[in-house]
Design a protein around this motif. Structure first.
Motif, PDB file in Angstrom:
ATOM      1  N   MET A   1     -23.893  18.487  -9.606  1.00 44.96           N
ATOM      2  CA  MET A   1     -24.768  16.758  -9.869  1.00 44.96           C
ATOM      3  C   MET A   1     -24.319  17.826 -11.843  1.00 44.96           C
ATOM      4  N   SER A   2     -23.933  16.687 -12.135  1.00 44.79           N
ATOM      5  CA  SER A   2     -24.266  17.010 -13.983  1.00 44.79           C
ATOM      6  C   SER A   2     -26.049  16.764 -14.556  1.00 44.79           C
ATOM      7  N   LEU A   3     -25.671  17.343 -15.584  1.00 44.57           N
ATOM      8  CA  LEU A   3     -27.433  17.212 -16.473  1.00 44.57           C
ATOM      9  C   LEU A   3     -27.924  16.432 -16.384  1.00 44.57           C
ATOM     10  N   SER A   4     -25.897  15.109 -17.443  1.00 47.67           N
ATOM     11  CA  SER A   4     -26.744  13.231 -17.247  1.00 47.67           C
ATOM     12  C   SER A   4     -27.057  12.919 -16.406  1.00 47.67           C
ATOM     13  N   ALA A   5     -25.973  13.216 -15.184  1.00 54.37           N
ATOM     14  CA  ALA A   5     -26.870  12.179 -13.806  1.00 54.37           C
ATOM     15  C   ALA A   5     -28.028  12.366 -13.280  1.00 54.37           C
ATOM     16  N   SER A   6     -28.758  13.876 -13.632  1.00 52.82           N
ATOM     17  CA  SER A   6     -29.819  14.209 -13.644  1.00 52.82           C
ATOM     18  C   SER A   6     -30.395  13.992 -14.001  1.00 52.82           C
ATOM     19  N   LEU A   7     -30.257  14.145 -15.658  1.00 58.36           N
ATOM     20  CA  LEU A   7     -31.691  13.026 -16.329  1.00 58.36           C
ATOM     21  C   LEU A   7     -30.896  11.604 -16.393  1.00 58.36           C
ATOM     22  N   ALA A   8     -30.530  11.100 -15.729  1.00 57.62           N
ATOM     23  CA  ALA A   8     -30.371   9.394 -15.373  1.00 57.62           C
ATOM     24  C   ALA A   8     -31.454   9.104 -13.614  1.00 57.62           C
ATOM     25  N   ASN A   9     -30.933  10.076 -13.317  1.00 62.88           N
ATOM     26  CA  ASN A   9     -32.126  10.131 -12.121  1.00 62.88           C
ATOM     27  C   ASN A   9     -33.233   9.828 -12.476  1.00 62.88           C
ATOM     28  N   ALA A  10     -33.662  11.051 -13.424  1.00 62.53           N
ATOM     29  CA  ALA A  10     -35.256  11.599 -13.425  1.00 62.53           C
ATOM     30  C   ALA A  10     -35.956  10.580 -14.251  1.00 62.53           C
ATOM     31  N   LEU A  11     -34.986   9.726 -15.363  1.00 65.83           N
ATOM     32  CA  LEU A  11     -35.473   8.542 -15.706  1.00 65.83           C
ATOM     33  C   LEU A  11     -35.945   7.322 -15.425  1.00 65.83           C
ATOM     34  N   SER A  12     -34.696   7.093 -13.983  1.00 59.57           N
ATOM     35  CA  SER A  12     -35.003   6.246 -13.204  1.00 59.57           C
ATOM     36  C   SER A  12     -36.417   6.204 -12.669  1.00 59.57           C
ATOM     37  N   GLY A  13     -36.657   7.448 -12.090  1.00 59.06           N
ATOM     38  CA  GLY A  13     -38.346   8.037 -11.618  1.00 59.06           C
ATOM     39  C   GLY A  13     -39.311   7.720 -12.285  1.00 59.06           C
ATOM     40  N   LEU A  14     -39.126   7.935 -13.497  1.00 59.65           N
ATOM     41  CA  LEU A  14     -40.325   8.132 -14.386  1.00 59.65           C
ATOM     42  C   LEU A  14     -40.510   6.371 -15.010  1.00 59.65           C
ATOM     43  N   ASN A  15     -39.527   5.460 -14.774  1.00 58.74           N
ATOM     44  CA  ASN A  15     -39.185   4.279 -14.971  1.00 58.74           C
ATOM     45  C   ASN A  15     -40.508   4.018 -13.757  1.00 58.74           C
ATOM     46  N   ALA A  16     -40.041   4.317 -12.289  1.00 56.17           N
ATOM     47  CA  ALA A  16     -40.252   3.565 -10.987  1.00 56.17           C
ATOM     48  C   ALA A  16     -41.357   3.761 -11.207  1.00 56.17           C
TER      49      ALA A  16
END
Length: 489
Positions: A1-16
């Motif tokens: 998984m790319s760093l950008s994808a991981s960053l997007a995943n973490a950002l969605s977790g923060l929002n949730a």
């Protein structure tokens, strides 16, 4: 998984996690708010091209037990109906008075009987004759007061009907408006939970007036039907009308056209009886008080007044009386006569009075209580025959000609006691039923609250959201460090 994808995943977790903390905060702050339904954050895995891409917030669900709310509303209707009926019967009981109370009708009858006995022992005593007159006036006045109180209870019930109908119309209109607004917010994918909370409060208000069932419709809208199938809302709200008579007197009924019934969308609708469309709730109890309970009480009181008048206008009791002459108790100054006036008994308790011939203040004379109401002159002062005759008539067992107690003979005192006891028993039964219905409604309300917001659980959820937020923040920090390392290469 790319760093950008991981960053997007973490950002969605923060929002949730942030959104979840907001939901928990709302739950805790509204734990005691009437009508508030616990909110639950709904999430789902977010996938892009069959690959995981963080978490997706689906929305906020209002988590309530609809069946429990439905049962509680029916219990609220039963409680409101029982409480209103008990209150109405208690007013009627107060109108008659408690049997052993000196201010009651039974107490006035006992005082009058005692005065007759005392006067018969000393017929020459003007003081004792005056006591007979005073207790006679008190008895007639007490019956008049009870009749007035009964009619007041009918007017109070009618005022309650007016209030209920107005509340019903206003609340149904508000529910219809909220239905429209909830549908609009749902179409915009907005959270309409706060509007649903407000709608639940309004429907609860309706449930006290008439038993109501809520049926879900598309886009968050609801339809409302009474327990017996009348549509209150399924599209435009129903419109109810009721016309107050203002002043109610004996003999005024719905059947006679003097009182108004309830109309729904311009058509008469039943409020009481088996399978009545608007049966149950406080509305039925108010109509029952105005048209049944108070009318029955008035009928029994009129029968009591008739029996009292007839006992003393009998020429066999007072030989000075001729046919058509009024006795000691009168029907508005005249004799009681169903032949010349078939409706003479209706409202008789409001008109019963004392013959003015025995009242010195009205041009009469006390000696007429001893010598005869129509006597031309005073007889021997020691003659107690008339007083004894009136006492015998008063204590004689006689079968009432009307009312609820026509199956056996009663003395005057026993008949009054039976009438008073009858209304007292009905009032007590209604109070007991009200206590039972109230306890059941309270139990269901407590059960509903128990399934509402649990602050301990909510605080546990808050801790989990904080941990999730911290974990996703740690991922983002690590990715930031990795990106910085790559940029330094």
């Amino acid at each position: 998984m790319s760093l950008s994808a991981s960053l997007a995943n973490a950002l969605s977790g923060l929002n949730a996690a942030s959104r979840g903390a907001q939901v928990v905060s709302s739950n805790v702050s509204n734990a005691l708010t009437e009508g508030y339904g616990r909110r639950v954050l709904e999430t789902t895995p977010n996938t892009v091209s069959t690959s995981g891409s963080g978490v997706k917030v689906v929305g906020v669900r209002r988590d309530v037990n609809h069946q429990l709310i439905a049962d509680r509303r029916l219990a609220d209707a039963a409680s409101a109906e029982a409480e209103t009926r008990a209150d109405g019967l208690s007013k009627l009981e107060a109108a008659f008075g408690i049997s052993d109370n000196a201010d009651s009708i039974s107490g006035a009858i006992s005082a009058f009987e005692s005065a007759l006995v005392a006067a018969a022992s000393r017929p020459d005593s003007d003081a004792r004759l005056a006591d007979v007159l005073a207790t006679t006036q008190t008895l007639a006045g007490r019956i008049n007061e009870a009749a007035d109180d009964i009619q007041q209870s009918r007017m109070d019930a009618e005022a309650g009907i007016v209030s209920n109908v107005r509340t019903l119309n206003e609340t149904l209109q508000q529910v219809a408006e909220l239905n429209t607004e909830i549908r609009k917010q749902r179409s915009y994918n907005n959270d309409a939970s706060a509007l649903v909370d407000q709608r639940q409060i309004l429907i609860d208000k309706i449930a006290g007036i008439v038993p109501v069932r809520e049926i879900a419709r598309d886009n968050g809208m609801v339809a409302l039907y009474t327990e017996n199938g009348a549509a209150l809302i399924d599209g435009p709200p129903a419109e109810f009308e009721f016309v107050s008579a203002g002043v109610i007197v004996p003999g005024m009924t719905v059947e006679g056209g003097a009182l108004s019934g309830l109309t729904m969308n311009g058509r008469p609708v039943r409020v009481s009886g088996t399978y009545a469309a608007m049966g149950g709730g406080s509305l039925e109890a108010l109509f029952g008080q105005r048209d049944i309970a108070a009318v029955d009480a008035q009928t029994d009181l009129d029968a009591l007044a008739r029996d009292l008048i007839e006992r003393f206008q009998d020429p066999a009791v007072d030989a000075s009386l001729g046919a058509g002459d009024a006795g000691l108790f009168t029907n508005f100054g005249a004799a009681f006569d169903l032949v010349s006036d078939p409706d003479a008994e209706t409202g008789l308790s409001t008109r019963i009075g004392v013959n003015l011939l025995a009242d010195p203040d009205q041009g009469g004379a006390l000696w007429r209580l001893r010598s005869g109401l129509m006597a031309g002159a005073s007889g021997p002062v020691g003659d107690a025959s008339l007083l004894n005759s009136m006492g015998d008539a008063f204590t004689a067992s006689r079968t009432p000609s009307s009312g609820s107690y026509t199956t056996q003979a009663f003395t005057m005192a026993d008949l009054a006691s039976e009438v008073v006891s009858g209304i007292s028993v009905r009032a007590q039964t209604a109070i007991e039923q009200s206590s039972f219905s109230s306890a059941r409604a309270s139990a269901l309300s407590e059960a509903e609250l128990a399934e509402g917001v649990d602050t301990d659980y909510e605080l546990q959820m808050l801790m989990l959201f904080e941990e999730a937020y911290a974990a996703n923040a740690k991922v983002m920090k690590t990715i930031d460090e990795l990106i910085n390392m790559l940029l330094e290469i």
